[in-house]
Write an enzyme that holds these catalytic residues in place. Structure first.
Site, PDB file in Angstrom:
ATOM      1  N   GLU A  92       6.907   3.438   9.719  1.00  0.00           N
ATOM      2  CA  GLU A  92       8.258   2.993   9.361  1.00  0.00           C
ATOM      3  C   GLU A  92       9.261   4.136   9.543  1.00  0.00           C
ATOM      4  O   GLU A  92      10.420   3.914   9.894  1.00  0.00           O
ATOM      5  CB  GLU A  92       8.298   2.539   7.892  1.00  0.00           C
ATOM      6  CG  GLU A  92       7.430   1.337   7.565  1.00  0.00           C
ATOM      7  CD  GLU A  92       7.155   1.190   6.056  1.00  0.00           C
ATOM      8  OE1 GLU A  92       6.722   0.094   5.668  1.00  0.00           O
ATOM      9  OE2 GLU A  92       7.343   2.154   5.280  1.00  0.00           O
TER      10      GLU A  92
ATOM     11  N   THR B 148       8.754  -1.944   4.571  1.00  0.00           N
ATOM     12  CA  THR B 148       8.376  -3.334   4.763  1.00  0.00           C
ATOM     13  C   THR B 148       8.013  -3.949   3.406  1.00  0.00           C
ATOM     14  O   THR B 148       7.857  -3.245   2.413  1.00  0.00           O
ATOM     15  CB  THR B 148       7.174  -3.436   5.722  1.00  0.00           C
ATOM     16  OG1 THR B 148       6.105  -2.639   5.194  1.00  0.00           O
ATOM     17  CG2 THR B 148       7.543  -2.936   7.106  1.00  0.00           C
TER      18      THR B 148
ATOM     19  N   LYS C 166       8.221  -8.534  -2.300  1.00  0.00           N
ATOM     20  CA  LYS C 166       7.216  -7.766  -3.052  1.00  0.00           C
ATOM     21  C   LYS C 166       6.845  -6.531  -2.237  1.00  0.00           C
ATOM     22  O   LYS C 166       6.607  -6.627  -1.032  1.00  0.00           O
ATOM     23  CB  LYS C 166       6.025  -8.705  -3.226  1.00  0.00           C
ATOM     24  CG  LYS C 166       4.674  -8.097  -3.474  1.00  0.00           C
ATOM     25  CD  LYS C 166       3.630  -9.217  -3.550  1.00  0.00           C
ATOM     26  CE  LYS C 166       2.269  -8.666  -3.932  1.00  0.00           C
ATOM     27  NZ  LYS C 166       1.570  -7.989  -2.836  1.00  0.00           N
ATOM     28  N   ASP C 167       6.816  -5.389  -2.903  1.00  0.00           N
ATOM     29  CA  ASP C 167       6.420  -4.167  -2.192  1.00  0.00           C
ATOM     30  C   ASP C 167       5.554  -3.292  -3.090  1.00  0.00           C
ATOM     31  O   ASP C 167       5.100  -3.746  -4.164  1.00  0.00           O
ATOM     32  CB  ASP C 167       7.659  -3.391  -1.682  1.00  0.00           C
ATOM     33  CG  ASP C 167       8.319  -2.572  -2.785  1.00  0.00           C
ATOM     34  OD1 ASP C 167       8.066  -2.838  -3.981  1.00  0.00           O
ATOM     35  OD2 ASP C 167       9.089  -1.647  -2.449  1.00  0.00           O
ATOM     36  N   MET C 168       5.349  -2.025  -2.683  1.00  0.00           N
ATOM     37  CA  MET C 168       4.491  -1.128  -3.462  1.00  0.00           C
ATOM     38  C   MET C 168       5.221   0.149  -3.892  1.00  0.00           C
ATOM     39  O   MET C 168       4.579   1.080  -4.376  1.00  0.00           O
ATOM     40  CB  MET C 168       3.235  -0.775  -2.641  1.00  0.00           C
ATOM     41  CG  MET C 168       2.381  -1.993  -2.332  1.00  0.00           C
ATOM     42  SD  MET C 168       0.973  -1.633  -1.240  1.00  0.00           S
ATOM     43  CE  MET C 168       0.020  -0.506  -2.236  1.00  0.00           C
ATOM     44  N   GLU C 169       6.533   0.214  -3.682  1.00  0.00           N
ATOM     45  CA  GLU C 169       7.273   1.453  -4.024  1.00  0.00           C
ATOM     46  C   GLU C 169       8.593   1.254  -4.770  1.00  0.00           C
ATOM     47  O   GLU C 169       8.977   2.121  -5.577  1.00  0.00           O
ATOM     48  CB  GLU C 169       7.586   2.269  -2.738  1.00  0.00           C
ATOM     49  CG  GLU C 169       6.394   2.855  -2.030  1.00  0.00           C
ATOM     50  CD  GLU C 169       5.740   1.885  -1.063  1.00  0.00           C
ATOM     51  OE1 GLU C 169       6.385   0.852  -0.709  1.00  0.00           O
ATOM     52  OE2 GLU C 169       4.578   2.108  -0.670  1.00  0.00           O
TER      53      GLU C 169
ATOM     54  N   ASP D 101       5.199 -10.037   6.052  1.00  0.00           N
ATOM     55  CA  ASP D 101       4.205 -11.083   5.779  1.00  0.00           C
ATOM     56  C   ASP D 101       4.724 -12.028   4.690  1.00  0.00           C
ATOM     57  O   ASP D 101       5.500 -11.621   3.833  1.00  0.00           O
ATOM     58  CB  ASP D 101       2.879 -10.451   5.331  1.00  0.00           C
ATOM     59  CG  ASP D 101       3.085  -9.388   4.255  1.00  0.00           C
ATOM     60  OD1 ASP D 101       3.270  -8.225   4.614  1.00  0.00           O
ATOM     61  OD2 ASP D 101       3.101  -9.739   3.066  1.00  0.00           O
TER      62      ASP D 101
HETATM   63  N1  SAH Z   1      -2.790  -1.311   6.249  1.00  0.00           N
HETATM   64  C1  SAH Z   1      -1.630  -0.496   6.035  1.00  0.00           C
HETATM   65  C2  SAH Z   1      -1.448  -0.292   4.568  1.00  0.00           C
HETATM   66  C3  SAH Z   1      -0.056  -0.443   4.161  1.00  0.00           C
HETATM   67  S1  SAH Z   1       0.152  -0.864   2.508  1.00  0.00           S
HETATM   68  C4  SAH Z   1      -1.735   0.741   6.892  1.00  0.00           C
HETATM   69  O1  SAH Z   1      -2.268   0.612   7.951  1.00  0.00           O
HETATM   70  O2  SAH Z   1      -1.249   1.830   6.561  1.00  0.00           O
HETATM   71  C5  SAH Z   1       1.595  -1.809   2.637  1.00  0.00           C
HETATM   72  C6  SAH Z   1       2.906  -1.085   2.754  1.00  0.00           C
HETATM   73  O3  SAH Z   1       3.848  -2.027   3.193  1.00  0.00           O
HETATM   74  C7  SAH Z   1       3.429  -0.560   1.428  1.00  0.00           C
HETATM   75  O4  SAH Z   1       4.202   0.599   1.619  1.00  0.00           O
HETATM   76  C8  SAH Z   1       4.273  -1.734   0.884  1.00  0.00           C
HETATM   77  O5  SAH Z   1       5.466  -1.324   0.247  1.00  0.00           O
HETATM   78  C9  SAH Z   1       4.602  -2.576   2.125  1.00  0.00           C
HETATM   79  N2  SAH Z   1       4.206  -4.016   2.050  1.00  0.00           N
HETATM   80  C10 SAH Z   1       4.267  -4.838   3.125  1.00  0.00           C
HETATM   81  N3  SAH Z   1       3.848  -6.080   2.780  1.00  0.00           N
HETATM   82  C11 SAH Z   1       3.513  -6.053   1.465  1.00  0.00           C
HETATM   83  C12 SAH Z   1       2.986  -7.025   0.553  1.00  0.00           C
HETATM   84  N4  SAH Z   1       2.728  -8.264   0.911  1.00  0.00           N
HETATM   85  N5  SAH Z   1       2.739  -6.625  -0.713  1.00  0.00           N
HETATM   86  C13 SAH Z   1       2.988  -5.357  -1.098  1.00  0.00           C
HETATM   87  N6  SAH Z   1       3.466  -4.407  -0.273  1.00  0.00           N
HETATM   88  C14 SAH Z   1       3.742  -4.730   1.009  1.00  0.00           C
END
Ligand code: SAH
Length: 265
Positions: free
Chosen positions: A36, A114, A197-200, A223
């Site tokens: 990203e 993302t 929804k995200d992770m940060e 997604d």
């Molecule tokens: N398989 C990936 C892992 C990424 S984890 C890799 O190859 O590195 C997912 C990342 O994208 C996180 O930073 C999160 O913020 C974001 N993200 C995208 N889709 C998401 C979802 N459905 N739920 C949570 N986070 C998501």
């Protein structure tokens, strides 16, 4: 009787109001994944900082440069020293946000990345959202008041002109440390009224809020969580194309911000 005026608070408020009237000069982007971050690093022709502003041995990477009148910093928490993968998730996000604020004193934080979207709430693949509010969905503490602390809902810095000018979508963002979604997470996400929804996000917001630095959240949908495809498959399939869309939106946002002060956003 009215409580005595708190002089410190009055001064802080006056200083914050003054800051809002100065043109924005330094921006810190917090971006979790290298895929990203790099397209933006190239777009803004940023270079990696050889003398890191971060402690020695930390994997965090700062790319910086000047674009128009803005000092642009992209902070990527790097690869996990043990596992060698992108340091996604809340822990790294809060840490790098705090350390970047300390080192770079930004006027504005932009958490770009993302996210998963909920089609039931109007999200489509490739949409770019500017989050109106952030909250956590995996910090369940069923004790009065701790429950609210766990959710940690926060308004984001309001940017009505930016939203209107760039025609971005807006909605609430829910953050947790898992890419998938357990039934308990789902219930919390619904309670948070989230569209994405995200992770940060909420973790960046926490550190920014403690430091009273305004933060905005630009999230592009890779997604559909309530769609038919498995999340990981759909995420990987769309990552490159959606990152390009995110890239364009961030560019437009920066062009809009250039020359403006916070109160004009
Ligand atoms: N398989 C990936 C892992 C990424 S984890 C890799 O190859 O590195 C997912 C990342 O994208 C996180 O930073 C999160 O913020 C974001 N993200 C995208 N889709 C998401 C979802 N459905 N739920 C949570 N986070 C998501």
């Amino acid at each position: 009787m009215a409580p005595p005026e708190d002089d410190t608070k009055v001064t802080e408020e006056a200083m914050a109001a003054e800051e809002e009237e100065k043109p924005i000069s330094t921006i810190v982007f917090v971006i979790a994944m290298q895929s990203e971050a790099l397209p933006l690093v190239n777009r803004f022709q940023l270079t990696e900082d050889p003398d890191s502003v971060f402690p020695k041995g930390f994997p965090w990477v700062r790319y910086h440069g000047i674009y128009k009148d803005l000092h642009i910093n992209i902070i990527w928490p790097g690869k996990d020293p043990v596992w060698g993968v992108n340091s996604v998730g809340t822990v790294s996000a809060s840490l790098v946000t705090y350390a970047s604020i300390q080192a770079l004193k930004p006027d504005l934080i932009v958490n770009a990345g993302t996210c998963g979207g909920f089609k039931a709430k109007g999200a489509c693949i490739g949409d770019v959202f500017l989050a109106s509010e952030v909250a956590f969905h995996d910090r369940r503490i069923p004790i009065p008041v701790f429950d609210q602390y766990g959710i940690g809902a926060q308004q984001t810095f309001s940017t009505p002109n930016l939203l209107q000018k760039l025609i971005l979508k807006t909605g609430k963002l829910s953050t947790g440390d898992s890419l998938d979604m357990s039934p308990q997470d789902e219930a919390s996400i619904i309670a948070n009224d989230a569209t994405v929804k995200d992770m940060e996000g909420a973790a960046v917001a926490y550190a920014a809020d403690l430091s009273t630095v305004p933060a905005i959240f630009v999230k592009a949908v890779t997604d559909l969580v309530d769609g038919d495809k498995p999340t990981t498959e759909e995420f990987l399939e769309n990552l490159a194309a959606v990152t390009a869309t995110l890239d364009q939106s961030v560019m437009n946002i920066i062009d809009f911000i250039s020359g403006k002060c916070l109160s004009e956003l």
